[in-house]
Design a protein around this motif. Sequence first.
Motif, PDB file in Angstrom:
ATOM      1  N   ALA A   1       0.861  -1.183   0.000  1.00 44.31           N
ATOM      2  CA  ALA A   1       0.000   0.000   0.000  1.00 44.31           C
ATOM      3  C   ALA A   1       0.895   1.230   0.000  1.00 44.31           C
ATOM      4  O   ALA A   1       2.120   1.114  -0.094  1.00 44.31           O
ATOM      5  N   VAL A   2       0.272   2.404   0.134  1.00 43.30           N
ATOM      6  CA  VAL A   2       1.025   3.645   0.288  1.00 43.30           C
ATOM      7  C   VAL A   2       0.963   4.060   1.760  1.00 43.30           C
ATOM      8  O   VAL A   2      -0.096   3.962   2.401  1.00 43.30           O
ATOM      9  N   TYR A   3       2.095   4.517   2.279  1.00 43.26           N
ATOM     10  CA  TYR A   3       2.190   4.911   3.683  1.00 43.26           C
ATOM     11  C   TYR A   3       2.556   6.392   3.772  1.00 43.26           C
ATOM     12  O   TYR A   3       3.439   6.869   3.056  1.00 43.26           O
ATOM     13  N   TYR A   4       1.846   7.092   4.661  1.00 42.76           N
ATOM     14  CA  TYR A   4       2.074   8.514   4.873  1.00 42.76           C
ATOM     15  C   TYR A   4       2.420   8.786   6.334  1.00 42.76           C
ATOM     16  O   TYR A   4       1.822   8.193   7.235  1.00 42.76           O
ATOM     17  N   CYS A   5       3.352   9.706   6.546  1.00 44.17           N
ATOM     18  CA  CYS A   5       3.559  10.240   7.887  1.00 44.17           C
ATOM     19  C   CYS A   5       2.861  11.598   7.978  1.00 44.17           C
ATOM     20  O   CYS A   5       2.561  12.215   6.944  1.00 44.17           O
ATOM     21  N   GLN A   6       2.595  12.045   9.200  1.00 43.50           N
ATOM     22  CA  GLN A   6       1.824  13.283   9.412  1.00 43.50           C
ATOM     23  C   GLN A   6       2.186  13.896  10.747  1.00 43.50           C
ATOM     24  O   GLN A   6       2.394  13.186  11.729  1.00 43.50           O
ATOM     25  N   GLN A   7       2.246  15.236  10.791  1.00 42.26           N
ATOM     26  CA  GLN A   7       2.553  15.918  12.048  1.00 42.26           C
ATOM     27  C   GLN A   7       1.681  17.155  12.202  1.00 42.26           C
ATOM     28  O   GLN A   7       1.043  17.606  11.253  1.00 42.26           O
ATOM     29  N   ARG A   8       1.660  17.684  13.412  1.00 42.98           N
ATOM     30  CA  ARG A   8       0.924  18.930  13.666  1.00 42.98           C
ATOM     31  C   ARG A   8       1.691  19.800  14.649  1.00 42.98           C
ATOM     32  O   ARG A   8       1.106  20.509  15.456  1.00 42.98           O
ATOM     33  N   SER A   9       2.999  19.792  14.580  1.00 38.73           N
ATOM     34  CA  SER A   9       3.770  20.601  15.511  1.00 38.73           C
ATOM     35  C   SER A   9       3.631  22.078  15.227  1.00 38.73           C
ATOM     36  O   SER A   9       3.745  22.903  16.130  1.00 38.73           O
ATOM     37  N   ASN A  10       3.444  22.461  13.955  1.00 37.69           N
ATOM     38  CA  ASN A  10       3.184  23.877  13.651  1.00 37.69           C
ATOM     39  C   ASN A  10       1.673  24.082  13.693  1.00 37.69           C
ATOM     40  O   ASN A  10       1.044  24.429  12.710  1.00 37.69           O
ATOM     41  N   TRP A  11       1.144  23.858  14.894  1.00 38.24           N
ATOM     42  CA  TRP A  11      -0.297  23.956  15.162  1.00 38.24           C
ATOM     43  C   TRP A  11      -0.834  25.295  14.696  1.00 38.24           C
ATOM     44  O   TRP A  11      -0.202  26.327  14.906  1.00 38.24           O
ATOM     45  N   PRO A  12      -2.050  25.415  14.075  1.00 41.49           N
ATOM     46  CA  PRO A  12      -3.005  24.320  13.899  1.00 41.49           C
ATOM     47  C   PRO A  12      -2.869  23.560  12.586  1.00 41.49           C
ATOM     48  O   PRO A  12      -3.756  22.797  12.235  1.00 41.49           O
ATOM     49  N   GLN A  13      -1.785  23.811  11.855  1.00 40.31           N
ATOM     50  CA  GLN A  13      -1.643  23.191  10.545  1.00 40.31           C
ATOM     51  C   GLN A  13      -1.195  21.741  10.665  1.00 40.31           C
ATOM     52  O   GLN A  13      -0.242  21.437  11.367  1.00 40.31           O
ATOM     53  N   TYR A  14      -1.884  20.852   9.969  1.00 41.02           N
ATOM     54  CA  TYR A  14      -1.422  19.476   9.826  1.00 41.02           C
ATOM     55  C   TYR A  14      -0.594  19.387   8.547  1.00 41.02           C
ATOM     56  O   TYR A  14      -0.914  20.025   7.541  1.00 41.02           O
ATOM     57  N   THR A  15       0.440  18.564   8.572  1.00 36.59           N
ATOM     58  CA  THR A  15       1.263  18.352   7.388  1.00 36.59           C
ATOM     59  C   THR A  15       1.459  16.860   7.172  1.00 36.59           C
ATOM     60  O   THR A  15       1.733  16.136   8.134  1.00 36.59           O
ATOM     61  N   PHE A  16       1.344  16.435   5.916  1.00 38.97           N
ATOM     62  CA  PHE A  16       1.606  15.052   5.549  1.00 38.97           C
ATOM     63  C   PHE A  16       2.888  14.975   4.723  1.00 38.97           C
ATOM     64  O   PHE A  16       3.229  15.907   3.984  1.00 38.97           O
ATOM     65  N   GLY A  17       3.563  13.845   4.828  1.00 35.94           N
ATOM     66  CA  GLY A  17       4.638  13.553   3.909  1.00 35.94           C
ATOM     67  C   GLY A  17       4.060  13.189   2.547  1.00 35.94           C
ATOM     68  O   GLY A  17       2.853  13.012   2.397  1.00 35.94           O
ATOM     69  N   GLN A  18       4.927  13.042   1.573  1.00 34.46           N
ATOM     70  CA  GLN A  18       4.469  12.797   0.205  1.00 34.46           C
ATOM     71  C   GLN A  18       4.131  11.331  -0.056  1.00 34.46           C
ATOM     72  O   GLN A  18       3.577  10.989  -1.107  1.00 34.46           O
ATOM     73  N   GLY A  19       4.459  10.457   0.896  1.00 35.14           N
ATOM     74  CA  GLY A  19       4.097   9.055   0.799  1.00 35.14           C
ATOM     75  C   GLY A  19       5.215   8.153   0.307  1.00 35.14           C
ATOM     76  O   GLY A  19       6.100   8.578  -0.453  1.00 35.14           O
ATOM     77  N   THR A  20       5.173   6.915   0.767  1.00 39.84           N
ATOM     78  CA  THR A  20       6.049   5.844   0.271  1.00 39.84           C
ATOM     79  C   THR A  20       5.161   4.721  -0.228  1.00 39.84           C
ATOM     80  O   THR A  20       4.296   4.243   0.514  1.00 39.84           O
ATOM     81  N   LYS A  21       5.375   4.340  -1.476  1.00 40.36           N
ATOM     82  CA  LYS A  21       4.607   3.224  -2.039  1.00 40.36           C
ATOM     83  C   LYS A  21       5.375   1.925  -1.792  1.00 40.36           C
ATOM     84  O   LYS A  21       6.526   1.786  -2.215  1.00 40.36           O
ATOM     85  N   LEU A  22       4.745   1.023  -1.076  1.00 39.65           N
ATOM     86  CA  LEU A  22       5.325  -0.289  -0.807  1.00 39.65           C
ATOM     87  C   LEU A  22       4.724  -1.275  -1.800  1.00 39.65           C
ATOM     88  O   LEU A  22       3.515  -1.548  -1.755  1.00 39.65           O
ATOM     89  N   GLU A  23       5.542  -1.766  -2.719  1.00 39.69           N
ATOM     90  CA  GLU A  23       5.043  -2.636  -3.767  1.00 39.69           C
ATOM     91  C   GLU A  23       5.676  -4.017  -3.700  1.00 39.69           C
ATOM     92  O   GLU A  23       6.775  -4.191  -3.145  1.00 39.69           O
ATOM     93  N   ILE A  24       4.966  -4.966  -4.286  1.00 33.91           N
ATOM     94  CA  ILE A  24       5.448  -6.347  -4.293  1.00 33.91           C
ATOM     95  C   ILE A  24       6.555  -6.504  -5.332  1.00 33.91           C
ATOM     96  O   ILE A  24       6.398  -6.099  -6.488  1.00 33.91           O
ATOM     97  N   LYS A  25       7.646  -7.094  -4.894  1.00 36.19           N
ATOM     98  CA  LYS A  25       8.788  -7.325  -5.785  1.00 36.19           C
ATOM     99  C   LYS A  25       8.560  -8.568  -6.637  1.00 36.19           C
ATOM    100  O   LYS A  25       8.100  -9.598  -6.095  1.00 36.19           O
TER     101      LYS A  25
END
Lengths: 123, 108
Positions: B84-108
């Motif tokens: 699947a695709v995995y995202y990280c997310q933070q809210r340290s610069n409150w109130p803004q939430y920020t997501f990473g651009q994602g990592t796609k985990l695919e079957i080799k």
Amino acid sequence: EVQLLESGGGLVQPGGSLRLSCAASGFTFSSYAMSWVRQAPGKGLEWVSAISGSGGSTYYADSVKGRFTISRDNSKNTLYLQMNSLRAEDTAVYYCAREFRNGGYSYDAFDIWGQGTMVTVSS
Amino acid sequence: EIVLTQSPATLSLSPGERATLSCRASQSVSSYLAWYQQKPGQAPRLLIYDASNRATGIPARFSGSGSGTDFTLTISSLEPEDFAVYYCQQRSNWPQYTFGQGTKLEIK
């Protein structure tokens, strides 16, 4: 069952308006802050707006500030997003999401998401 | 604005292998970082909150670690449903939430 169900998406011309709704069920809606998060086709996640449980505090991403308005009706267990002056770059799936709470503490994450509603801005 | 950078963009592995996904913040977010999994056509699912706490119902093969600016999501032994695709997310610069651009985990 805890559930969020979005509606109101569709095709709209640039400069037009649309109102999204998110019906909540299975939990005490007024106790939770809620957000809208969008995802453009083939792209990542972007937070759009948040609102406190009472509705007294609202927050927006810079990309939508002044054009979008978040609101809620706790008597109807419903979250809204009024979108005005829509642009092509607003085209996305829009998700409503519940802020995660545990043991009376609020965490800055989303534990429940709706299935999303598609908004397409095009002439 | 705090920027989250995920690496790699795509990770190709086989079932049973160990997956290590990285998320780096442009400035410290303490431990206020979450991880999500998203499958095609589905909404994201919360996996990890506060950097290392598994959300309800998340299998023990998922673990999170890190603090400050460097975070890792580890899947100890990949199951077919983990691709699947995995995202990280933070809210340290409150109130803004920020997501990473994602990592796609695919079957080799």
